[in-house]
Scaffold this active site. Structure first.
Site, short mmCIF file in Angstrom:
data_model
loop_
_atom_site.label_atom_id
_atom_site.label_comp_id
_atom_site.label_asym_id
_atom_site.label_seq_id
_atom_site.Cartn_x
_atom_site.Cartn_y
_atom_site.Cartn_z
N CYS A 35 0.82 -1.21 0.00
CA CYS A 35 0.00 0.00 0.00
C CYS A 35 0.86 1.26 0.00
CB CYS A 35 -0.92 0.03 1.21
SG CYS A 35 -2.19 -1.21 1.13
N CYS A 105 -3.14 9.53 5.62
CA CYS A 105 -2.08 9.29 6.59
C CYS A 105 -2.61 9.48 8.01
CB CYS A 105 -0.90 10.24 6.36
SG CYS A 105 -0.10 9.96 4.78
#
Lengths: 279, 394
Positions: A35, A105
């Site tokens: 990822c 994030c």
């Protein structure tokens, strides 16, 4: 180049709490090498359910590292139930904001925290039970729905920014749009027009839809003030209208046209429409 | 604006290059006094036209072409689009294109969007590459079909520097009556090219990759190749590309081509030696690092190295502290969430693709700079690996 805040830069270049807590009693691991980002969060929680130590290991970009560092700073000293309330937005706010493409994030930070707390409590995370929507990044429908609700998302693009879903091959875009529709119309969030990829409409479709919105939404409002409006022509994205009644002598008619009529049509028909008065 | 260019260690020359001081000098008169329109009848304009002719001659010389085969454009992307769309219009009954999985977006995205652009149904064969980034010629031969209108294959890859055998591929296309286009944006100025002896019909180049300014490019069209303009309009470029000439940049590009011809030897000796020193040094000093792309079939200035278990953007931003400029094929820097399409096509594992750094040198780099980078890189990678959950110190 991304525009990172000073706070992001500080936490990236001089991160706090790098490493692993010795004998942790709460560990959360999220993401993967494939990822492009991954986070391992380890917590030391004392008998009063207070987080006395938090450390991280992160593979990822500057904002992933900064979000991890920020997260450990935020949770240290908190009780578990306080920490549970931390959202990804809180992490982003702590850093003075993140570029929108990097919001995932902060989501990774929150997910790691949840996973660590679930591990501490010895329970399963509900998120993992959902149905995988985005196979490229292994994102489930439950994760997408949660992001839509928590961060008030309004488009597939925003879902991608926050969860990464749809950011790979793009095959799940339609499914994401469905989920977005369903979640928004459930009324759990304020329903507004969904802004996805620019829609393609034929002129005929546009005319029909514009007529419909004029009749249903716009005309009744203008008529209250003794005004009225007629559709004259549609040329590409240009919508030519003619103002009638009290509108013709109203000094504010141009404002009405742009601020109300155009806004409404953009919201309900097509976001690229431009409304002009036919002379 | 002050960019502190003196402090920068610029190793991102495949992204863009410094405009050579000689090029700036050649351009300046055309940004000041000599502002005439080259199409005008009076001498004040005509002399500008002469400057363009001279620039055209210099470009042609570098490519081993004739002046009449050089069309000035605005950029490499325009040249690519012009060539491919021209071939499709010249042969409307042919509906097939052969290209590769590793083309620059200028070609890749054009081919993917052909339906929208041309309203036709086109088939596109995108050739797979080997793990070292090279092409399998047998597969290429199989891909060539009766209705193939054009082959578009880059001369050298921008990310890895790997060179494709376009000379040979052009011959194979020609034998079947298929037009051949090459995006040579990265190759021109770095390796010798002699189009007069080749079967290449179209070649694209971009000024800013060889020390000319941004905003000027060239499309070479071989004499006799059917051609349909992309920008119709005025009679500029003999009606092959409308639009008033970007005179100063064209003159600059001419100068840059002249310099490139002179520097070709240095590029392939001194620059190559610097690149090798950098590459060998990094591979030796950083464990779990690997070269992406064929070791020898490669541009002399490019080195693409993966540092496993760390992420490219994080590496670049640490390098940025020391004013070292390079690129990465990581997801976070590609503008999408997936790593470079080139590295993925090569089958570079994700562990390595996310941590890939491309160094691309130029004649302006020095040995001192290379040594500085060699000194700074290992601790950067080590520090980030300390932070990585996947890194197990050995």
């Amino acid at each position: 180049m991304w525009e990172y805040t000073d706070k992001v830069q500080q936490h990236f270049l001089h991160p706090h709490n790098v490493g692993e807590v010795e004998k942790p009693n709460g560990t959360g691991e999220v993401g993967s090498l494939a990822c492009g980002d991954a986070l391992k969060l380890t917590l030391k929680i004392d008998k009063d359910e207070r987080i006395v130590d938090a450390k991280f290991k992160t593979f990822g970009c500057a904002s992933a590292i900064a979000s991890s560092s920020a997260l450990t700073m935020m949770v240290t000293g908190m009780t578990v139930s306080e920490a549970e309330k931390i959202t990804n937005e809180d992490i982003a706010d702590y850093l003075g904001g993140l570029p929108k493409e990097k919001m995932h994030c902060s989501v990774m930070g929150r997910e790691a925290l949840e996973a660590a707390i679930a591990d501490y409590r010895g329970v399963m995370l509900p998120m993992a039970e959902g149905e995988v929507v985005c196979e490229c990044f292994g994102v489930t429908d439950l994760e997408v729905i949660r992001a839509i609700r928590e961060s008030n998302l309004r488009s597939v693009e925003e879902i991608t920014n926050f969860t990464k879903a749809g950011g790979g091959c793009g095959k799940c875009e339609d499914r994401l749009r469905e989920i977005l529709h369903a979640t928004v119309s459930e009324g759990t969030v304020t329903p507004v027009q969904i802004v996805g990829h620019p829609k393609r409409m034929t002129t005929l479709q546009k005319i029909k839809k514009i007529e419909e919105v004029l009749e249903r939404e716009i005309k009744p409002v203008l008529r209250k003030d003794g005004g009225d409006i007629e559709l004259v022509d549609v040329d590409g994205d240009f919508v030519m209208v003619s103002l009638r009644g009290a509108c013709t002598s109203c000094a504010k008619s141009q404002t009405t046209l742009k601020e109300y009529v155009e806004k409404k049509l953009r919201e309900l028909v097509l976001e690229t429409l431009i409304v002009e008065e036919a002379k | 604006m002050n960019c502190d260019a003196d402090k920068v260690i610029y190793m991102d020359n495949n992204a863009t290059t410094r405009v050579a001081p000689e090029v700036v000098d050649a351009m300046l008169p055309f940004l000041t006094d000599c502002y005439g329109n080259p199409s005008s009848m009076y001498n004040f304009g005509g002399q500008v036209g002469t400057a363009i002719s001279q620039a055209r001659g210099k470009v042609a010389e570098l490519l081993g072409a004739e002046s009449s085969e050089i069309i000035f454009t605005s950029c490499g992307t325009e040249s690519d689009s012009t060539a491919i769309l021209s071939a499709l219009q010249a042969f409307p009954e042919k509906r097939h294109i052969v290209t590769t999985r590793v083309e620059h977006p200028a070609v890749k995205n054009l081919c993917e969007n052909l339906d929208r652009l041309t309203g036709h149904k086109h088939r596109v064969t995108r050739l797979q590459v080997e793990s070292d980034g090279t092409l399998d010629m047998a597969r290429y031969e199989e891909a060539l079909a009766d209705d193939t209108a054009i082959v578009s294959v880059m001369w050298a890859n921008n990310e890895t520097g790997v060179i494709f055998p376009v000379e040979k591929m052009a011959v194979m296309a020609k034998e079947r009556g298929i037009l051949f286009h090459t995006d040579a944006v990265q190759a021109v100025g770095k390796i010798p090219i002699n189009l007069g002896k080749l079967d290449i019909d179209f070649l694209s180049l971009s000024g800013h990759k060889l020390h000319a300014p941004k905003g000027v490019g060239v499309l070479y069209v071989k004499r006799g190749t059917p051609y349909v303009p992309f920008l119709a309009g005025g009679h500029q470029e003999e009606g092959r590309r409308g639009g008033t000439e970007n005179v100063a940049s064209i003159v600059g590009l001419g100068k840059a081509c002249e310099l490139a011809g002179k520097m070709m030897g240095e590029e392939n000796s001194r620059v190559k030696a610097l690149r090798d020193r950098l590459e060998e040094g990094l591979l030796a000093s950083v464990p779990k690092s690997m070269l992406n792309g064929h070791k020898t079939d490669r541009l002399p200035n490019t080195s693409n190295i993966s540092f496993e278990f760390v992420e490219g953007e994080a590496i670049l931003l640490h390098m940025n502290i020391y004013n070292i400029c390079a690129s990465s094929g990581s997801a976070c820097t590609s503008g999408s969430l997936e790593p470079s399409h080139v590295l993925r096509a090569m089958g570079v594992p994700f562990t390595a693709a996310h941590g890939s750094i491309r160094f691309s040198l130029s004649i302006y780099n020095t040995e001192a700079e290379v040594d500085f980078v060699l000194e700074k890189m290992p601790p950067i990678i080590a520090e980030l690996r300390e932070m990585s959950p996947f890194w197990k110190a050995e």
